[in-house]
Design a protein around this motif. Structure first.
Motif, PDB file in Angstrom:
ATOM      1  N   VAL A 183       0.847  -1.202   0.000  1.00 29.81           N
ATOM      2  CA  VAL A 183       0.000   0.000   0.000  1.00 29.81           C
ATOM      3  C   VAL A 183       0.878   1.246   0.000  1.00 29.81           C
ATOM      4  O   VAL A 183       0.623   2.223  -0.724  1.00 29.81           O
ATOM      5  CB  VAL A 183      -0.936   0.013   1.224  1.00 29.81           C
ATOM      6  N   GLU A 184       1.922   1.217   0.781  1.00 30.65           N
ATOM      7  CA  GLU A 184       2.846   2.354   0.856  1.00 30.65           C
ATOM      8  C   GLU A 184       3.488   2.643  -0.499  1.00 30.65           C
ATOM      9  O   GLU A 184       3.593   3.804  -0.917  1.00 30.65           O
ATOM     10  CB  GLU A 184       3.928   2.052   1.893  1.00 30.65           C
ATOM     11  N   LEU A 185       3.894   1.608  -1.213  1.00 26.30           N
ATOM     12  CA  LEU A 185       4.513   1.790  -2.524  1.00 26.30           C
ATOM     13  C   LEU A 185       3.514   2.340  -3.535  1.00 26.30           C
ATOM     14  O   LEU A 185       3.857   3.196  -4.364  1.00 26.30           O
ATOM     15  CB  LEU A 185       5.089   0.460  -3.018  1.00 26.30           C
ATOM     16  N   LEU A 186       2.275   1.853  -3.486  1.00 29.13           N
ATOM     17  CA  LEU A 186       1.252   2.376  -4.387  1.00 29.13           C
ATOM     18  C   LEU A 186       1.017   3.869  -4.138  1.00 29.13           C
ATOM     19  O   LEU A 186       0.839   4.656  -5.077  1.00 29.13           O
ATOM     20  CB  LEU A 186      -0.064   1.614  -4.197  1.00 29.13           C
ATOM     21  N   LYS A 187       1.018   4.240  -2.884  1.00 28.89           N
ATOM     22  CA  LYS A 187       0.797   5.651  -2.533  1.00 28.89           C
ATOM     23  C   LYS A 187       1.946   6.521  -3.037  1.00 28.89           C
ATOM     24  O   LYS A 187       1.731   7.684  -3.432  1.00 28.89           O
ATOM     25  CB  LYS A 187       0.656   5.787  -1.008  1.00 28.89           C
ATOM     26  N   GLU A 188       3.156   5.994  -3.053  1.00 27.03           N
ATOM     27  CA  GLU A 188       4.299   6.744  -3.590  1.00 27.03           C
ATOM     28  C   GLU A 188       4.184   6.918  -5.101  1.00 27.03           C
ATOM     29  O   GLU A 188       4.535   7.968  -5.640  1.00 27.03           O
ATOM     30  CB  GLU A 188       5.603   6.022  -3.256  1.00 27.03           C
ATOM     31  N   ILE A 189       3.692   5.905  -5.770  1.00 31.09           N
ATOM     32  CA  ILE A 189       3.564   5.962  -7.226  1.00 31.09           C
ATOM     33  C   ILE A 189       2.360   6.799  -7.638  1.00 31.09           C
ATOM     34  O   ILE A 189       2.394   7.524  -8.645  1.00 31.09           O
ATOM     35  CB  ILE A 189       3.434   4.533  -7.802  1.00 31.09           C
ATOM     36  N   ILE A 190       1.286   6.706  -6.834  1.00 31.88           N
ATOM     37  CA  ILE A 190       0.057   7.470  -7.112  1.00 31.88           C
ATOM     38  C   ILE A 190      -0.252   8.314  -5.880  1.00 31.88           C
ATOM     39  O   ILE A 190      -1.039   7.919  -5.006  1.00 31.88           O
ATOM     40  CB  ILE A 190      -1.121   6.523  -7.408  1.00 31.88           C
ATOM     41  N   PRO A 191       0.363   9.479  -5.766  1.00 34.49           N
ATOM     42  CA  PRO A 191       0.197  10.311  -4.563  1.00 34.49           C
ATOM     43  C   PRO A 191      -1.262  10.643  -4.226  1.00 34.49           C
ATOM     44  O   PRO A 191      -1.617  10.792  -3.049  1.00 34.49           O
ATOM     45  CB  PRO A 191       0.985  11.581  -4.908  1.00 34.49           C
ATOM     46  N   LYS A 192      -2.117  10.765  -5.242  1.00 38.27           N
ATOM     47  CA  LYS A 192      -3.512  11.131  -5.004  1.00 38.27           C
ATOM     48  C   LYS A 192      -4.427   9.922  -4.828  1.00 38.27           C
ATOM     49  O   LYS A 192      -5.656  10.044  -4.860  1.00 38.27           O
ATOM     50  CB  LYS A 192      -4.024  11.994  -6.161  1.00 38.27           C
ATOM     51  N   ILE A 332       9.739  -3.728 -10.857  1.00 29.97           N
ATOM     52  CA  ILE A 332       8.858  -2.809 -11.585  1.00 29.97           C
ATOM     53  C   ILE A 332       8.911  -3.131 -13.070  1.00 29.97           C
ATOM     54  O   ILE A 332       9.994  -3.321 -13.632  1.00 29.97           O
ATOM     55  CB  ILE A 332       9.274  -1.335 -11.360  1.00 29.97           C
ATOM     56  N   ASN A 333       7.750  -3.166 -13.695  1.00 30.39           N
ATOM     57  CA  ASN A 333       7.647  -3.431 -15.124  1.00 30.39           C
ATOM     58  C   ASN A 333       7.297  -2.116 -15.826  1.00 30.39           C
ATOM     59  O   ASN A 333       6.137  -1.677 -15.797  1.00 30.39           O
ATOM     60  CB  ASN A 333       6.581  -4.502 -15.392  1.00 30.39           C
ATOM     61  N   LEU A 334       8.300  -1.496 -16.436  1.00 30.65           N
ATOM     62  CA  LEU A 334       8.079  -0.206 -17.092  1.00 30.65           C
ATOM     63  C   LEU A 334       7.203  -0.332 -18.332  1.00 30.65           C
ATOM     64  O   LEU A 334       6.514   0.623 -18.718  1.00 30.65           O
ATOM     65  CB  LEU A 334       9.422   0.435 -17.468  1.00 30.65           C
ATOM     66  N   LYS A 335       7.240  -1.490 -18.967  1.00 25.06           N
ATOM     67  CA  LYS A 335       6.382  -1.711 -20.141  1.00 25.06           C
ATOM     68  C   LYS A 335       4.914  -1.623 -19.731  1.00 25.06           C
ATOM     69  O   LYS A 335       4.091  -0.997 -20.420  1.00 25.06           O
ATOM     70  CB  LYS A 335       6.680  -3.074 -20.751  1.00 25.06           C
ATOM     71  N   ALA A 336       4.582  -2.236 -18.596  1.00 29.20           N
ATOM     72  CA  ALA A 336       3.209  -2.185 -18.096  1.00 29.20           C
ATOM     73  C   ALA A 336       2.843  -0.760 -17.699  1.00 29.20           C
ATOM     74  O   ALA A 336       1.709  -0.313 -17.926  1.00 29.20           O
ATOM     75  CB  ALA A 336       3.049  -3.130 -16.905  1.00 29.20           C
ATOM     76  N   ALA A 337       3.795  -0.041 -17.099  1.00 27.48           N
ATOM     77  CA  ALA A 337       3.542   1.344 -16.705  1.00 27.48           C
ATOM     78  C   ALA A 337       3.220   2.206 -17.926  1.00 27.48           C
ATOM     79  O   ALA A 337       2.305   3.037 -17.906  1.00 27.48           O
ATOM     80  CB  ALA A 337       4.754   1.897 -15.962  1.00 27.48           C
ATOM     81  N   LYS A 338       3.964   1.986 -19.003  1.00 24.53           N
ATOM     82  CA  LYS A 338       3.743   2.751 -20.232  1.00 24.53           C
ATOM     83  C   LYS A 338       2.375   2.444 -20.826  1.00 24.53           C
ATOM     84  O   LYS A 338       1.684   3.342 -21.340  1.00 24.53           O
ATOM     85  CB  LYS A 338       4.843   2.417 -21.241  1.00 24.53           C
ATOM     86  N   GLN A 339       1.950   1.194 -20.739  1.00 26.76           N
ATOM     87  CA  GLN A 339       0.659   0.788 -21.311  1.00 26.76           C
ATOM     88  C   GLN A 339      -0.522   1.469 -20.629  1.00 26.76           C
ATOM     89  O   GLN A 339      -1.567   1.685 -21.261  1.00 26.76           O
ATOM     90  CB  GLN A 339       0.512  -0.732 -21.228  1.00 26.76           C
ATOM     91  N   ILE A 340      -0.382   1.803 -19.354  1.00 25.97           N
ATOM     92  CA  ILE A 340      -1.480   2.470 -18.646  1.00 25.97           C
ATOM     93  C   ILE A 340      -1.213   3.963 -18.467  1.00 25.97           C
ATOM     94  O   ILE A 340      -1.977   4.660 -17.786  1.00 25.97           O
ATOM     95  CB  ILE A 340      -1.747   1.820 -17.278  1.00 25.97           C
ATOM     96  N   GLY A 341      -0.139   4.456 -19.091  1.00 25.73           N
ATOM     97  CA  GLY A 341       0.172   5.885 -19.041  1.00 25.73           C
ATOM     98  C   GLY A 341       0.639   6.371 -17.686  1.00 25.73           C
ATOM     99  O   GLY A 341       0.345   7.500 -17.279  1.00 25.73           O
ATOM    100  N   LEU A 342       1.384   5.521 -16.966  1.00 25.46           N
ATOM    101  CA  LEU A 342       1.846   5.869 -15.620  1.00 25.46           C
ATOM    102  C   LEU A 342       3.352   6.114 -15.617  1.00 25.46           C
ATOM    103  O   LEU A 342       4.122   5.345 -16.189  1.00 25.46           O
ATOM    104  CB  LEU A 342       1.512   4.735 -14.652  1.00 25.46           C
ATOM    105  N   THR A 343       3.758   7.181 -14.966  1.00 24.63           N
ATOM    106  CA  THR A 343       5.184   7.487 -14.814  1.00 24.63           C
ATOM    107  C   THR A 343       5.631   7.114 -13.404  1.00 24.63           C
ATOM    108  O   THR A 343       5.044   7.592 -12.415  1.00 24.63           O
ATOM    109  CB  THR A 343       5.465   8.986 -15.053  1.00 24.63           C
ATOM    110  N   ILE A 344       6.626   6.271 -13.314  1.00 26.58           N
ATOM    111  CA  ILE A 344       7.135   5.848 -12.005  1.00 26.58           C
ATOM    112  C   ILE A 344       8.154   6.883 -11.518  1.00 26.58           C
ATOM    113  O   ILE A 344       9.112   7.197 -12.225  1.00 26.58           O
ATOM    114  CB  ILE A 344       7.821   4.468 -12.094  1.00 26.58           C
ATOM    115  N   PRO A 345       7.974   7.431 -10.326  1.00 24.21           N
ATOM    116  CA  PRO A 345       8.930   8.418  -9.791  1.00 24.21           C
ATOM    117  C   PRO A 345      10.352   7.855  -9.740  1.00 24.21           C
ATOM    118  O   PRO A 345      10.543   6.675  -9.404  1.00 24.21           O
ATOM    119  CB  PRO A 345       8.393   8.697  -8.386  1.00 24.21           C
ATOM    120  N   PRO A 346      11.354   8.664 -10.056  1.00 31.29           N
ATOM    121  CA  PRO A 346      12.747   8.208 -10.052  1.00 31.29           C
ATOM    122  C   PRO A 346      13.197   7.613  -8.720  1.00 31.29           C
ATOM    123  O   PRO A 346      13.964   6.648  -8.690  1.00 31.29           O
ATOM    124  CB  PRO A 346      13.534   9.479 -10.378  1.00 31.29           C
TER     125      PRO A 346
END
Length: 357
Positions: A183-192, A332-346
């Motif tokens: 849950v903590e990691l999801l909150k970091e990736i999706i702050p809102k 982390i799978n960046l290909k999956a992130a790109k498919q849903i239009g999500l940017t993973i924080p550095p």
């Protein structure tokens, strides 16, 4: 008339010696008797040793019980075999493994473990909490080594981690604690993030404990939960539709045989629904899921071999403390992130053990 008897020992005694026997002859006869007895004893000892050496050595027989198919957990099975090889056991040579799989259908486990009990295996290794429960219910005498159970004490498998008692021991995944970290990691990736759909299987031992941990973590971040119970593969699509109707902004999968067996479908549905999803084992991220965080299952399976070795050498499960994970994986799978239009924080990417591009 004196008669002389010729004795083959090479000398003679006259028959007029009535007061005493011939001393030299007596000694020779006794020596020959002793020599004959010695030869007989030697032959019996050697024959017995040869017979014992010719008797086949009993080859240990292990039963492996898993809810997921061997194909779905191929990397873990190979890790278990590797652990055995490191300890000198080679399948098919000096150890036999009876593989039994529910193929994603947990209701098959009782019948499968009954087969292992009838085969009188020396140890049963279980791949997950459902398999562990089935094995524990089937036998109280055959040692059971669990490879990955989130909460062995809460699930009723052992009395305590330090002193298991009974016939069950093995490894814990710290499942409840890990769920909170997800849950903590999801909150970091999706702050809102404010709404989170949680997919679990209520019939799996430990599911309730993991859900409570997710609830605590979500409450701390002000995230509302929507729990969706998935009892079979038929419930997966309906669960994602329900998540969409509930306006979920992300998905957390608690784990279980149904999810592992259908992980590719789940990853595809998450992409189709444009929902960031997190999982507890690496296979999900490797097969298209956004990210996974949890104990290294391959390391746990490899370490399970040491429990088998100790038990085969005479140790009792009740005396072998349950061990906790020492190696964790964040993928982390960046290909999956790109498919849903999500940017993973550095800063999150920097913490990943592996990034799939």
């Amino acid at each position: 008339m004196n008669k002389t008897f010729r004795i083959r020992f090479g000398f003679s005694c006259s028959d007029n010696r009535k007061s005493k026997t011939c001393p030299e002859l007596g000694r020779r006869i006794e020596n020959r008797k002793l020599l004959g007895l010695s030869v007989i004893v030697f032959v019996l000892v050697v024959t017995g040793a040869v017979d014992q050496a010719q008797q086949p050595t009993k080859i240990p027989r292990i039963g492996f019980l898993g809810a997921a198919s061997p194909y779905a957990i191929a990397a873990r099975i190979e890790a278990f075999r590797q652990g055995l090889r490191e300890l000198g056991y080679v399948e098919g040579k000096n150890i036999v493994i009876e593989w039994r799989s529910g193929e994603g259908k947990e209701d098959r486990l009782p019948a499968l473990v009954a087969e292992l009990v009838r085969l009188k295996v020396d140890v049963i290794v279980t791949g997950g909490p459902t398999a562990t429960r089935a094995a524990k219910e089937a036998t109280s005498t055959i040692p059971i080594v669990m490879t990955q159970v989130g909460d062995p004490v809460g699930s009723g498998f052992v009395a305590s981690l330090a002193r298991p008692g009974g016939n069950v021991t093995g490894l814990s995944t710290l499942g409840p604690e890990i769920s909170g970290k997800q849950v903590e990691l999801l909150k970091e990736i999706i702050p809102k993030l404010s709404r989170l759909a949680v997919l679990g299987t209520s019939t799996i031992p430990g599911n309730a404990q993991r859900l409570r941990e997710v609830e605590l973590a979500a409450g701390a971040f002000g995230v509302k939960l929507q729990y969706l119970d998935v009892l079979s593969s038929k419930d997966i699509e309906a669960a994602f539709r329900a998540a969409g109707k509930g306006r979920a902004e992300a998905v957390l999968v608690l784990g279980g045989a149904v999810f592992i067996f259908q992980r590719t479908q789940i990853a595809e549905l998450a992409v189709k629904s444009r929902l960031p999803a997190t999982y507890n084992i690496r296979e999900f991220a490797e097969d298209g899921g956004l990210m996974s965080y949890g104990a290294s299952t391959t390391d746990l399976y490899r370490r399970a071999a040491s429990f088998v070795d100790k038990i085969l050498k005479g140790a009792k499960p009740a005396d072998l403390p349950v061990e906790q994970p020492t190696k964790f994986e964040f993928i982390i799978n960046l290909k999956a992130a790109k498919q849903i239009g999500l940017t993973i924080p550095p800063n999150v990417l920097a913490r990943a053990d592996r990034v799939i591009k």
